[in-house]
Design a protein around this motif. Structure first.
Motif, PDB file in Angstrom:
ATOM      1  N   GLY A 202       0.814  -1.213   0.000  1.00 28.64           N
ATOM      2  CA  GLY A 202       0.000   0.000   0.000  1.00 28.64           C
ATOM      3  C   GLY A 202       0.844   1.257   0.000  1.00 28.64           C
ATOM      4  O   GLY A 202       0.563   2.216  -0.733  1.00 28.64           O
ATOM      5  N   LYS A 203       1.889   1.285   0.810  1.00 32.17           N
ATOM      6  CA  LYS A 203       2.742   2.469   0.886  1.00 32.17           C
ATOM      7  C   LYS A 203       3.541   2.677  -0.404  1.00 32.17           C
ATOM      8  O   LYS A 203       3.767   3.815  -0.830  1.00 32.17           O
ATOM      9  CB  LYS A 203       3.684   2.352   2.083  1.00 32.17           C
ATOM     10  N   LEU A 204       3.957   1.576  -1.020  1.00 35.18           N
ATOM     11  CA  LEU A 204       4.676   1.691  -2.293  1.00 35.18           C
ATOM     12  C   LEU A 204       3.775   2.282  -3.367  1.00 35.18           C
ATOM     13  O   LEU A 204       4.220   3.089  -4.205  1.00 35.18           O
ATOM     14  CB  LEU A 204       5.199   0.312  -2.721  1.00 35.18           C
ATOM     15  N   SER A 205       2.499   1.904  -3.350  1.00 30.31           N
ATOM     16  CA  SER A 205       1.572   2.475  -4.331  1.00 30.31           C
ATOM     17  C   SER A 205       1.471   3.983  -4.170  1.00 30.31           C
ATOM     18  O   SER A 205       1.337   4.726  -5.150  1.00 30.31           O
ATOM     19  CB  SER A 205       0.189   1.824  -4.209  1.00 30.31           C
ATOM     20  N   ARG A 206       1.568   4.467  -2.932  1.00 32.32           N
ATOM     21  CA  ARG A 206       1.514   5.905  -2.686  1.00 32.32           C
ATOM     22  C   ARG A 206       2.751   6.611  -3.255  1.00 32.32           C
ATOM     23  O   ARG A 206       2.663   7.717  -3.785  1.00 32.32           O
ATOM     24  CB  ARG A 206       1.400   6.178  -1.181  1.00 32.32           C
ATOM     25  N   ILE A 207       3.908   5.974  -3.136  1.00 30.08           N
ATOM     26  CA  ILE A 207       5.123   6.563  -3.717  1.00 30.08           C
ATOM     27  C   ILE A 207       4.966   6.719  -5.224  1.00 30.08           C
ATOM     28  O   ILE A 207       5.304   7.763  -5.804  1.00 30.08           O
ATOM     29  CB  ILE A 207       6.351   5.688  -3.386  1.00 30.08           C
ATOM     30  N   LEU A 208       4.420   5.689  -5.869  1.00 31.46           N
ATOM     31  CA  LEU A 208       4.272   5.728  -7.332  1.00 31.46           C
ATOM     32  C   LEU A 208       3.198   6.727  -7.753  1.00 31.46           C
ATOM     33  O   LEU A 208       3.356   7.426  -8.757  1.00 31.46           O
ATOM     34  CB  LEU A 208       3.941   4.329  -7.846  1.00 31.46           C
ATOM     35  N   VAL A 209       2.102   6.801  -6.991  1.00 35.47           N
ATOM     36  CA  VAL A 209       1.051   7.779  -7.304  1.00 35.47           C
ATOM     37  C   VAL A 209       1.601   9.202  -7.171  1.00 35.47           C
ATOM     38  O   VAL A 209       1.274  10.088  -7.960  1.00 35.47           O
ATOM     39  CB  VAL A 209      -0.167   7.575  -6.387  1.00 35.47           C
ATOM     40  N   ALA A 210       2.456   9.428  -6.179  1.00 38.78           N
ATOM     41  CA  ALA A 210       3.065  10.749  -6.007  1.00 38.78           C
ATOM     42  C   ALA A 210       3.931  11.119  -7.194  1.00 38.78           C
ATOM     43  O   ALA A 210       4.166  12.301  -7.464  1.00 38.78           O
ATOM     44  CB  ALA A 210       3.889  10.788  -4.720  1.00 38.78           C
ATOM     45  N   ASP A 367       2.855   7.538   4.778  1.00 38.66           N
ATOM     46  CA  ASP A 367       3.980   7.886   3.913  1.00 38.66           C
ATOM     47  C   ASP A 367       5.321   7.623   4.581  1.00 38.66           C
ATOM     48  O   ASP A 367       6.337   8.192   4.185  1.00 38.66           O
ATOM     49  CB  ASP A 367       3.874   9.366   3.497  1.00 38.66           C
ATOM     50  N   ASP A 368       5.334   6.745   5.582  1.00 33.76           N
ATOM     51  CA  ASP A 368       6.579   6.421   6.288  1.00 33.76           C
ATOM     52  C   ASP A 368       7.316   5.271   5.611  1.00 33.76           C
ATOM     53  O   ASP A 368       7.730   4.300   6.251  1.00 33.76           O
ATOM     54  CB  ASP A 368       6.290   6.083   7.753  1.00 33.76           C
ATOM     55  N   LEU A 369       7.463   5.368   4.297  1.00 29.06           N
ATOM     56  CA  LEU A 369       8.283   4.440   3.524  1.00 29.06           C
ATOM     57  C   LEU A 369       9.111   5.303   2.586  1.00 29.06           C
ATOM     58  O   LEU A 369       8.568   6.163   1.884  1.00 29.06           O
ATOM     59  CB  LEU A 369       7.406   3.465   2.724  1.00 29.06           C
ATOM     60  N   ALA A 370      10.427   5.100   2.591  1.00 26.66           N
ATOM     61  CA  ALA A 370      11.293   5.990   1.825  1.00 26.66           C
ATOM     62  C   ALA A 370      12.334   5.179   1.060  1.00 26.66           C
ATOM     63  O   ALA A 370      12.749   4.099   1.506  1.00 26.66           O
ATOM     64  CB  ALA A 370      11.983   6.989   2.745  1.00 26.66           C
ATOM     65  N   PRO A 371      12.782   5.686  -0.085  1.00 25.28           N
ATOM     66  CA  PRO A 371      13.907   5.049  -0.777  1.00 25.28           C
ATOM     67  C   PRO A 371      15.136   5.068   0.134  1.00 25.28           C
ATOM     68  O   PRO A 371      15.401   6.063   0.811  1.00 25.28           O
ATOM     69  CB  PRO A 371      14.110   5.943  -2.010  1.00 25.28           C
ATOM     70  N   PHE A 372      15.867   3.959   0.160  1.00 27.01           N
ATOM     71  CA  PHE A 372      17.047   3.893   1.012  1.00 27.01           C
ATOM     72  C   PHE A 372      18.170   4.696   0.384  1.00 27.01           C
ATOM     73  O   PHE A 372      18.466   4.574  -0.804  1.00 27.01           O
ATOM     74  CB  PHE A 372      17.489   2.449   1.208  1.00 27.01           C
ATOM     75  N   ASP A 373      18.810   5.530   1.200  1.00 27.30           N
ATOM     76  CA  ASP A 373      19.921   6.347   0.751  1.00 27.30           C
ATOM     77  C   ASP A 373      21.107   6.050   1.649  1.00 27.30           C
ATOM     78  O   ASP A 373      21.055   6.286   2.860  1.00 27.30           O
ATOM     79  CB  ASP A 373      19.537   7.837   0.822  1.00 27.30           C
ATOM     80  N   ALA A 374      22.191   5.510   1.062  1.00 29.06           N
ATOM     81  CA  ALA A 374      23.336   5.074   1.862  1.00 29.06           C
ATOM     82  C   ALA A 374      23.969   6.224   2.629  1.00 29.06           C
ATOM     83  O   ALA A 374      24.320   6.080   3.806  1.00 29.06           O
ATOM     84  CB  ALA A 374      24.368   4.406   0.951  1.00 29.06           C
ATOM     85  N   GLY A 375      24.114   7.381   1.982  1.00 28.64           N
ATOM     86  CA  GLY A 375      24.716   8.525   2.648  1.00 28.64           C
ATOM     87  C   GLY A 375      23.903   8.994   3.822  1.00 28.64           C
ATOM     88  O   GLY A 375      24.425   9.282   4.912  1.00 28.64           O
ATOM     89  N   ALA A 376      22.564   9.081   3.628  1.00 24.99           N
ATOM     90  CA  ALA A 376      21.696   9.520   4.715  1.00 24.99           C
ATOM     91  C   ALA A 376      21.726   8.527   5.861  1.00 24.99           C
ATOM     92  O   ALA A 376      21.679   8.903   7.050  1.00 24.99           O
ATOM     93  CB  ALA A 376      20.274   9.680   4.191  1.00 24.99           C
ATOM     94  N   PHE A 377      21.823   7.233   5.527  1.00 22.20           N
ATOM     95  CA  PHE A 377      21.852   6.214   6.566  1.00 22.20           C
ATOM     96  C   PHE A 377      23.121   6.326   7.425  1.00 22.20           C
ATOM     97  O   PHE A 377      23.061   6.302   8.656  1.00 22.20           O
ATOM     98  CB  PHE A 377      21.779   4.834   5.915  1.00 22.20           C
ATOM     99  N   VAL A 378      24.262   6.496   6.780  1.00 27.27           N
ATOM    100  CA  VAL A 378      25.525   6.594   7.523  1.00 27.27           C
ATOM    101  C   VAL A 378      25.570   7.873   8.344  1.00 27.27           C
ATOM    102  O   VAL A 378      26.009   7.875   9.503  1.00 27.27           O
ATOM    103  CB  VAL A 378      26.721   6.520   6.552  1.00 27.27           C
ATOM    104  N   ASP A 379      25.069   8.975   7.768  1.00 26.68           N
ATOM    105  CA  ASP A 379      25.033  10.232   8.532  1.00 26.68           C
ATOM    106  C   ASP A 379      24.147  10.089   9.763  1.00 26.68           C
ATOM    107  O   ASP A 379      24.448  10.648  10.823  1.00 26.68           O
ATOM    108  CB  ASP A 379      24.518  11.355   7.652  1.00 26.68           C
TER     109      ASP A 379
END
Length: 383
Positions: A202-210, A367-379
């Motif tokens: 369901g959350k992934l569908s919201r990302i694509l609709v956005a 909307d608490d599903l986000a693309p994973f970002d390696a830089g943001a994760f390490v920071d």
């Protein structure tokens, strides 16, 4: 003598007249009384207009009935875009994962990095579920750069570079949600029940609709009525069609119909939620294998996302191994990452499966599903 004769004749004539009168009276009949004629019905007045006069058509009286209010059209939600999701990704991860980074920095900032310190660094990484092999690699790299090379480098900068290399900044984390030749992209979502699989769909569908993509959802987890209803609710909120079947329907047939609708309506993406039962590997392989084969009669599967609960640690890795042996997993979704201090699972599961973490779940919000970002994760790990 003459007088008597006249008298006799007169009596005889009188007698004859009397007899004749009686006979005539008996032959007469008295007519019955005649009823008076009934009064004539009153004649309606002739109200027709004179010849040649235009006559308006009669107007029908409106039929008055109960007033029925039309149901209001549902108000569709507007999902958040990727930029705001990434901001929340950094905030949520910083809140839950910064303990790992602070602990490592405190150890690496000591005046003397002895063996006890390096053992403490190893323990900190293992506790965070980084995994044995990645932990050994990271410690060896840090030893080389901070001690052997003279210790001239700033510990925080060195730790950031090495953690980023460990997470894999060069891995392709793009979602393959587009098809070819006019057919939709097909995303197959797998994982055990309880990992957040249906919610992730369901959350992934919201990302694509956005992103202004047209989406069709397939509720192929037909053995759980709650999962089907849950997915239908997700679809209604953003105006996405959900293809479903009766409880216990063959999952492959629902998946087939979902992809068929996606092809017929020229949708951009079809997302199929699969059953998450994990009784045994053979049964799982048969079921998921059949779903994938049936789908690909109409369009290729472009992405297979494995949903894992970040809080389950080693159990999640065992599940990951089973699913990777059954289907060709192309990406990982880590849910509940904000609820776990063991962010090292990102490193370990990528090493285990050889595929990247592509999405992370950071809370219960829509909307608490986000693309994973390696830089943001390490920071976020470093605070």
């Amino acid at each position: 003598m003459g007088d008597w004769l006249y008298l006799i004749i007169a009596i005889a004539v009188l007698a004859v007249a009397l007899v004749v009168g009686l006979v005539v009276g008996r032959g007469r009949r008295t007519p019955p009384p005649v009823a008076p004629p009934a009064p004539a019905a009153p004649t309606a007045p002739d109200l027709s207009p004179p010849a040649g006069t235009d006559v308006a058509e009669p107007v029908a009286e409106p039929v008055v009935g109960p007033v029925v209010e039309e149901p209001a059209a549902p108000v569709l939600e507007k999902p958040e875009g990727t930029a705001s999701r990434l901001v929340r990704l950094r905030q949520r991860l910083a809140g839950s994962q910064s303990g790992l980074g602070r602990g490592l920095l405190a150890l690496l900032s000591r005046d003397r990095l002895d063996e006890d310190t390096w053992e403490s660094i190893e323990d900190t990484l293992l506790t965070a579920d980084v995994g044995v092999t990645p932990t050994q690699e990271l410690v060896d790299r840090l030893r080389t750069r901070l001690r052997v090379e003279g210790g001239s480098e700033e510990p925080r900068a060195v730790l950031r570079e090495e953690l980023l290399a460990l997470v894999g900044p060069d891995m392709d984390r793009r979602l393959q949600v587009s098809g070819s030749d006019g057919r939709p992209g097909v995303v197959l979502v797998v994982g055990v029940n309880g990992s957040g699989k249906t919610t992730t769909v369901g959350k992934l569908s919201r990302i694509l609709v956005a992103e202004d993509r047209s989406v069709v959802l397939g509720a192929a987890d037909t053995f759980r009525a709650a999962a089907v209803e849950q997915l239908a609710t997700w679809g209604e909120r953003v105006g996405v069609d959900v293809v479903r079947g009766a409880e216990g329907t063959d999952p492959a047939s629902v998946a087939f119909e979902a992809v068929k609708e996606g092809v017929d309506t020229q949708a951009d993406t079809v997302i199929v939620d699969t059953a998450g039962r994990l009784q045994n590997k053979a049964g799982l392989m048969d079921e998921l294998g059949k779903v994938k084969r049936v789908i690909e009669k109409q369009a290729p599967v472009t992405e297979v996302l494995l949903v894992l609960d970040a809080t389950t640690g080693q159990n999640g890795l065992i599940q990951a191994r089973v699913f990777s042996e059954v289907v060709d997993v192309t990406g990982i979704v880590l849910t509940k990452l904000d609820g776990s201090a063991k962010g090292g699972i990102v490193v370990q599961v990528q090493r285990e499966l050889g595929v990247p973490v592509k999405l992370v779940g950071l809370g219960e919000g829509a909307d608490d599903l986000a693309p994973f970002d390696a830089g943001a994760f390490v920071d976020a790990l470093l605070g």
